[in-house]
Design an enzyme around this catalytic site. Structure first.
Site: not given
Length: 700
Positions: A276-277
């Site tokens: 997600r980052a």
């Protein structure tokens, strides 16, 4: 209060917060922003001001879900909108109250009408109202976890779902999500932190001139809101136009392979969990380029995106503060930047070679090896050297002579004299502890410790509705209505239902509790090795409380009395800091500590009657300072026992000869006594099995 919002451009300082909000306004796909900061820093003011800058939106007239007439939601509960009239309105700012219920967020279905009349009556919630606008959650860390999960799921998927006993409604819910919180009041767990796209840390400026300007502007706004807003109207229009232009430019921005390589390298270097980052950083970098008016993502965009998207994903344990190592970030970006020149393999070998197809290069007019294209001898040696020095800094080449001296020279550490204070000692390494529960079944806030009736969990029985029907127990309702169908004159396949037939579910899950620590910090506990172990045990219990979403409080007693070192709070991190700096020394006023605990629990019971307490007394059982100190401590313990407080005594008595004073205190308190060794979850297997499955049993 005036209806005129404080202008966004009138806010002084806080550049990162300003940028984080504007990037989400340009690209809501970034995933929202979490604003962390101390109280009184204009967090709410800036978020409310942002809504006035967003472009107006076109909506279908009469649609409760703000459908876009150019692309209406095919699953809109209000039906098809083909050819329906439309109008423009400002984007909404929807604020979420702290005590909001799940039905208020996603909306509610009228199950009584659904069963009795076959009508799907749906009342939209706050998510429907926030569609295509801003959803603002003040004090997001104080919301129940399942509510935050619900909000973040809707923000990630862009849709809201309502499921009630086979009746389903879904609608679009795309919004700019902004949460604010004061870390002193408790943290979000890492899984929820990760769901926010960006995070910004803010604090009030310490510059007197800047603080004076903040006060001057605020007083000017309070005196004449309309006139104050008019002063900044031109700046507000210019900023709103820039947001619109950046939105239009956003699809044209190119994320180059070089920038993408840097993004993934940075995320890998900082060891963030999942991907997600990487996705958030990519979207943020693209938004930064569009905000700057560029169509290509540069290294400066990647760097700023990392500063906004990674700090809250760097927490490796509950007590780590969010942060980012700027030097590591710069080093990673430099290592994965695209090389400016192609590699020269020939320059790596200084030995001349003479291929037989036309003569060696060195036979030309220039001296061998000194040509301008050849590069320095030993080519490539300059690049690895900067990366070399960090290796010795790890300490692997040092044999650590210090620990070898300790067994050879054991020097017993005596506790200080009764009136002398010892310097604080560090806590030992935390470990996983046994699970302690409060007796009975509660009705407190949802958590992970003691059994309770909650909105989640599994259904254990049915009952008549207490208030508005929220969770229908279908089979129990049908069973209640079935015997009366003939008497009610049923003539069709539809059931004839009466209000008294409806039953609701009773669900059992787990609740969070108030874990109140009463810690002996007197001279009898002051031996350094012993206090290190005691602090390590309390720190382990604090970590357990964090994982189970408990509130905590801490009372210490030493010298002349007891002190409330930490009022009940959700911030376990603050508890860990207070524990680390806890001094020791002096007499042992055990009775004062227990009486202070009784008073704190009495006040908390009035503030939050549904949150049940768990009392943890950390002591060796000694009591000094008065002629009848032991008797006083026993009377104080019996007072707590009479209130039905569930407790555990952490027995810190050490030495070959033990008096059993802590166990005697536990008997008076009606609590269980646990030694430091028995506290560990990986200790004696039989003790673990016994205490993981059953609540604390009070002594007779």
């Amino acid at each position: 209060m005036s209806d005129v919002r404080y202008p966004f451009t009138a806010i002084v300082g806080m550049a990162d917060l300003r940028l984080g909000l504007l990037l989400n306004a340009v690209s809501p796909a970034v995933g929202g922003v979490l604003v962390r900061g101390e109280k009184g820093t204009a967090k709410s003011t800036m978020v409310r001001a942002l809504a006035g800058l967003l472009p107006s939106i076109a909506t279908v007239d009469g649609c409760r879900f703000a459908c876009d007439p150019a692309a209406p939601d095919p699953q809109c509960p209000d039906g098809a909108h083909d050819g329906a009239p439309a109008s423009a309105r400002a984007a909404r700012l929807v604020e979420l109250p702290v005590g909001v219920s799940e039905d208020r967020i996603v909306g509610s279905l009228d199950l009584e009408r659904a069963l009795a009349e076959g009508v799907k009556a749906y009342e939209p919630g706050l998510l429907a109202r926030a569609h295509r606008g801003v959803l603002y959650i003040d004090e997001v860390n104080l919301l129940q976890d399942h509510v935050v999960d619900l909000l973040l799921d809707a923000a990630a998927m862009g849709r809201s779902y309502v499921e009630r006993e086979g009746v389903s409604v879904r609608h679009a819910a795309r919004f700019l999500l902004v949460g604010t919180m004061n870390p002193e009041e408790g943290e979000l767990r890492p899984q929820l932190l990760d769901r926010f796209g960006l995070t910004v840390e803010i604090a009030a400026t310490r510059e007197p001139a800047e603080r004076a300007e903040v006060v001057r502007r605020r007083l000017g706004y309070d005196a004449d809101p309309a006139g104050f807003a008019a002063r900044f109207a031109a700046d507000e229009r210019e900023l709103a136009e820039r947001i619109t232009a950046a939105r239009e430019l956003l699809p044209e921005v190119e994320l180059t392979d070089r920038a993408l390589r840097q993004i993934t390298a940075v995320c890998a270097a900082f060891e963030v969990d999942g991907l997600r980052a990487d996705i958030v950083m990519a979207r943020t970098a693209v938004a930064l380029a569009a905000w700057a008016g560029r169509t290509e993502v540069l290294e400066e965009d990647v760097r700023k995106a990392a500063q906004l998207a990674l700090p809250h994903r760097r927490r490796r344990n509950p007590f780590d503060a969010p942060g980012l190592d700027e030097e590591q970030l710069d080093r990673t970006l430099a290592e994965h930047a695209e090389p400016e020149e192609p590699e020269e393999p020939a320059a790596e070998d200084p030995r001349p070679e003479g291929p037989g197809d036309g003569g060696p290069e060195g036979d030309g007019p220039e001296p061998d090896g000194d040509g301008p294209d050849g590069g320095p001898d030993g080519g490539g040696g300059g690049a690895p050297e900067p990366a070399g020095p960090p290796a010795p800094a790890t300490g692997t080449d040092a044999p650590a002579p210090g620990p070898e001296e300790a067994p050879q020279q054991p020097v017993p550490v005596q506790p200080p004299a009764p009136g002398r204070e010892a310097a604080p000692v560090a806590a030992g390494e935390p470990y996983r502890t046994r699970l302690f529960k409060v007796d009975g079944t509660g009705r407190g806030a949802q958590g992970r410790r003691s059994p309770a009736e909650t909105d989640g969990g599994h259904t254990i029985r049915a009952r008549r509705p207490q208030g508005r029907l929220a969770r229908l127990h279908l089979s129990a309702t049908l069973q209640a209505a079935a015997p009366h169908q003939v008497a009610r004159g049923r003539t069709s396949r539809a059931l004839v239902l009466d209000k008294d037939d409806f039953r609701e579910q009773v669900r059992q899950g787990r609740e969070s509790n108030l874990v109140l620590f009463v810690v002996d910090a007197s001279g009898s506990m002051a031996a350094r090795q012993r206090m290190t172990a005691v602090k390590g045990a309390v720190l382990s219990l604090l970590m357990d409380a964090y994982q189970r979403r408990d509130k905590i409080g801490m009372i210490t007693f030493r010298g002349a009395g007891a002190e409330l070192a930490l009022p009940p709070t959700s911030s376990v991190e603050v508890g860990a800091v207070r524990l680390e700096s806890l001094p020791t020394g002096g007499r042992t006023p055990l009775a004062a500590g227990l009486l202070r605990a009784h008073e704190v629990l009495r006040v908390e019971r009035m503030r939050d009657p549904h949150r049940r307490p768990l009392l943890v007394v950390v002591t060796d059982g000694r009591a000094t300072g008065a002629r009848d100190a032991v008797a006083q401590s026993h009377r104080a313990a019996e007072l707590l026992a009479a209130q039905g407080v569930t407790g555990v005594v952490l027995d810190c008595e050490a030495g070959p000869v033990r008096l059993g004073l802590a166990r005697t205190l536990a008997a008076r308190l009606g609590a269980s006594a646990v030694t430091l060794d028995e506290l560990r979850a990986e200790g004696v297997a039989s003790l673990v099995r016994e205490n993981r499955a059953t609540p604390l049993r009070k002594a007779a």
